[in-house]
Design a protein around this motif. Sequence first.
Motif, mmCIF file in Angstrom:
data_model
loop_
_atom_site.group_PDB
_atom_site.id
_atom_site.type_symbol
_atom_site.label_atom_id
_atom_site.label_comp_id
_atom_site.label_asym_id
_atom_site.label_seq_id
_atom_site.Cartn_x
_atom_site.Cartn_y
_atom_site.Cartn_z
ATOM 1 N N ASN A 88 0.841 -1.212 0.000
ATOM 2 C CA ASN A 88 0.000 0.000 0.000
ATOM 3 C C ASN A 88 0.868 1.251 0.000
ATOM 4 O O ASN A 88 0.592 2.226 -0.696
ATOM 5 N N LEU A 89 1.934 1.170 0.823
ATOM 6 C CA LEU A 89 2.818 2.321 0.943
ATOM 7 C C LEU A 89 3.506 2.577 -0.396
ATOM 8 O O LEU A 89 3.566 3.722 -0.867
ATOM 9 N N ALA A 90 3.983 1.490 -1.021
ATOM 10 C CA ALA A 90 4.694 1.629 -2.298
ATOM 11 C C ALA A 90 3.758 2.178 -3.382
ATOM 12 O O ALA A 90 4.142 3.052 -4.168
ATOM 13 N N ALA A 91 2.493 1.695 -3.393
ATOM 14 C CA ALA A 91 1.544 2.134 -4.430
ATOM 15 C C ALA A 91 0.800 3.401 -4.017
ATOM 16 O O ALA A 91 -0.039 3.912 -4.771
ATOM 17 N N LYS A 92 1.111 3.906 -2.804
ATOM 18 C CA LYS A 92 0.426 5.090 -2.246
ATOM 19 C C LYS A 92 -1.091 4.914 -2.266
ATOM 20 O O LYS A 92 -1.850 5.796 -2.689
ATOM 21 N N LYS A 93 -1.517 3.702 -1.833
ATOM 22 C CA LYS A 93 -2.938 3.353 -1.893
ATOM 23 C C LYS A 93 -3.471 3.145 -0.479
ATOM 24 O O LYS A 93 -2.915 2.348 0.292
ATOM 25 N N CYS A 94 -4.553 3.835 -0.146
ATOM 26 C CA CYS A 94 -5.119 3.750 1.203
ATOM 27 C C CYS A 94 -5.585 2.316 1.497
ATOM 28 O O CYS A 94 -6.342 1.747 0.701
ATOM 29 N N PRO A 95 -5.159 1.722 2.630
ATOM 30 C CA PRO A 95 -5.591 0.353 2.926
ATOM 31 C C PRO A 95 -7.075 0.270 3.276
ATOM 32 O O PRO A 95 -7.649 -0.808 3.285
ATOM 33 N N GLU A 96 -7.719 1.413 3.525
ATOM 34 C CA GLU A 96 -9.142 1.361 3.885
ATOM 35 C C GLU A 96 -10.067 1.629 2.707
ATOM 36 O O GLU A 96 -11.021 0.891 2.486
ATOM 37 N N CYS A 97 -9.771 2.689 1.917
ATOM 38 C CA CYS A 97 -10.719 3.011 0.842
ATOM 39 C C CYS A 97 -10.096 2.933 -0.546
ATOM 40 O O CYS A 97 -10.786 3.122 -1.549
ATOM 41 N N GLY A 98 -8.790 2.675 -0.616
ATOM 42 C CA GLY A 98 -8.128 2.581 -1.923
ATOM 43 C C GLY A 98 -7.755 3.940 -2.496
ATOM 44 O O GLY A 98 -7.160 4.028 -3.573
ATOM 45 N N GLY A 99 -8.084 5.025 -1.769
ATOM 46 C CA GLY A 99 -7.754 6.387 -2.240
ATOM 47 C C GLY A 99 -6.250 6.638 -2.226
ATOM 48 O O GLY A 99 -5.474 5.821 -1.739
ATOM 49 N N GLU A 100 -5.869 7.824 -2.738
ATOM 50 C CA GLU A 100 -4.431 8.128 -2.849
ATOM 51 C C GLU A 100 -3.873 8.590 -1.503
ATOM 52 O O GLU A 100 -4.490 9.395 -0.799
ATOM 53 N N LEU A 101 -2.672 8.087 -1.172
ATOM 54 C CA LEU A 101 -2.012 8.492 0.076
ATOM 55 C C LEU A 101 -1.045 9.647 -0.186
ATOM 56 O O LEU A 101 -0.467 9.737 -1.278
ATOM 57 N N THR A 102 -0.859 10.497 0.815
ATOM 58 C CA THR A 102 0.143 11.579 0.707
ATOM 59 C C THR A 102 1.548 10.974 0.808
ATOM 60 O O THR A 102 1.704 9.805 1.177
ATOM 61 N N ASP A 103 2.569 11.791 0.545
ATOM 62 C CA ASP A 103 3.950 11.358 0.817
ATOM 63 C C ASP A 103 4.096 11.146 2.321
ATOM 64 O O ASP A 103 3.370 11.758 3.121
#
Length: 445
Positions: A102-117
């Motif tokens: 998730n961290l590598a793909a910057k993908k939220c583990p809860e909703c799949g949305g984009e994660l910040t740096d």
Amino acid sequence: MEKITSLAKRRGFVFQSSEIYGGQNGAWDYGPMGIELKNRIAQTWWKEMTQLHDDIVGLDAAILMHPRTWEASGHVENFTDPLVDCKKCKARFRADQIPEENLAAKKCPECGGELTDTRKFNLMFKTHIGPAEDSASIIYLRPETAQGIYVNYKNIIQSNRMKIPFGIAQIGKAFRNEIVTKNFIFRTCEFEQMEMQFFVKPGTDVEWFGEWRKRRWAYYEKLGVKMDHLRWHQHGPGELAHYAKDAYDIEYLFPMGWRELEGVHNRSDYDLSRHTQYSGKDLQYIDQDNSAERYIPYIIETSAGLTRNVLMILCDAYDEEQVADKGNDDDWRTVLRFHPSLAPVTVAVLPLMKKDGLAELAQDIRRELKEDFATDYDQGGAIGRRYRRQDEAGTPFCVTIDYESKDNGSVTLRFRDSMEQVRVNRAELAVRIRKEIKEYKRTKP
Ligand code: GAP
């Protein structure tokens, strides 16, 4: 954990902070039973660390310390967690606690949305002292009690004529702006620590580190907790705190899995060297017995969470047992199998009936027992139900007063774990209970 949280609230161990306003995240209040349990855990630790060691003394340092303390300690620079936010659902995570993919793909583990740096987030609570809110008035709530000990180490050597090796023990509040506070009182923003800093000559630190690991393990054995629920975890290079040369955690098998209960750290001469540098004061030890040899001591630290120990003791004590009372196979009881020296109430006094002078006699016996033990008195409802209430609160002994008590002065002493009952003379009751506490061995899981 849900069952323990609900029992803790129902029986007055722990309440959510500011509950009537919807609760305050990361903070909890200890109710009448909880404060007794917490105090007993603290007293047991204090006795172990000070009374039983000639070379350890106590301290109660202030929570508010000079801000330079936290620059010297490395907390301003290094006491950070990696933080990521979800741009979509606004959830906040510790980057080291979400799956790597998730961290590598910057993908939220809860909703799949984009994660910040990932960004660094300092865990210290910062506020201002005095009326001006400028950089000169910044002050921190201490994130560990240890630093109060280091800045007093010279005072204590001088006032109490301590010689190395020696230790300083302290119990007190600490504060951390934790990103994730879950699992009840496990990780909170306001908590208490029980820390001991042991000052040793450089070169003897590895041996003392091993010795303190042994002693801390033995402490939990003495406390009577399930030893197969404890294990050691050595910190790998990526886990070591900025001050540590070597570190082991004692982990406990909580309902959510193995988690840190206490840390034993070899902090080297990091802390006293840094305080020497930042304060300009000479913090070397002068060994008068050895040609005035001078050195900066190494520090072995044992650092346990008091509030986390409360949770551990609650989890460890919690049991549900089928009791098959009165031929009813489906009868269960909830019981907290606290060690009797930790139980909030040691003895409950229960008159079989309120009438015929039994209540007065029971009150009289309770008055006597109060001098030596934490007691409770309950005269309401069927005796079986009253026993169950005491079992659920972890009371190890119940004393029941009946008609025979009036006639010959004997009472029934009932044991929480075995539910066995014996007749004891009133005059021998306190001595018998004291003996039972001293010789207590947990027999049930
Ligand atoms: N002086 C060293 C030190 O503070 P730590 O491993 O950060 O080391 C020591 O903390 C202990 O304090 C932990 O093992 C844990 O029991 C307790 N603790 C730390 N953070 C906590 C928190 N946010 N809530 C409850 N207890 C905490």
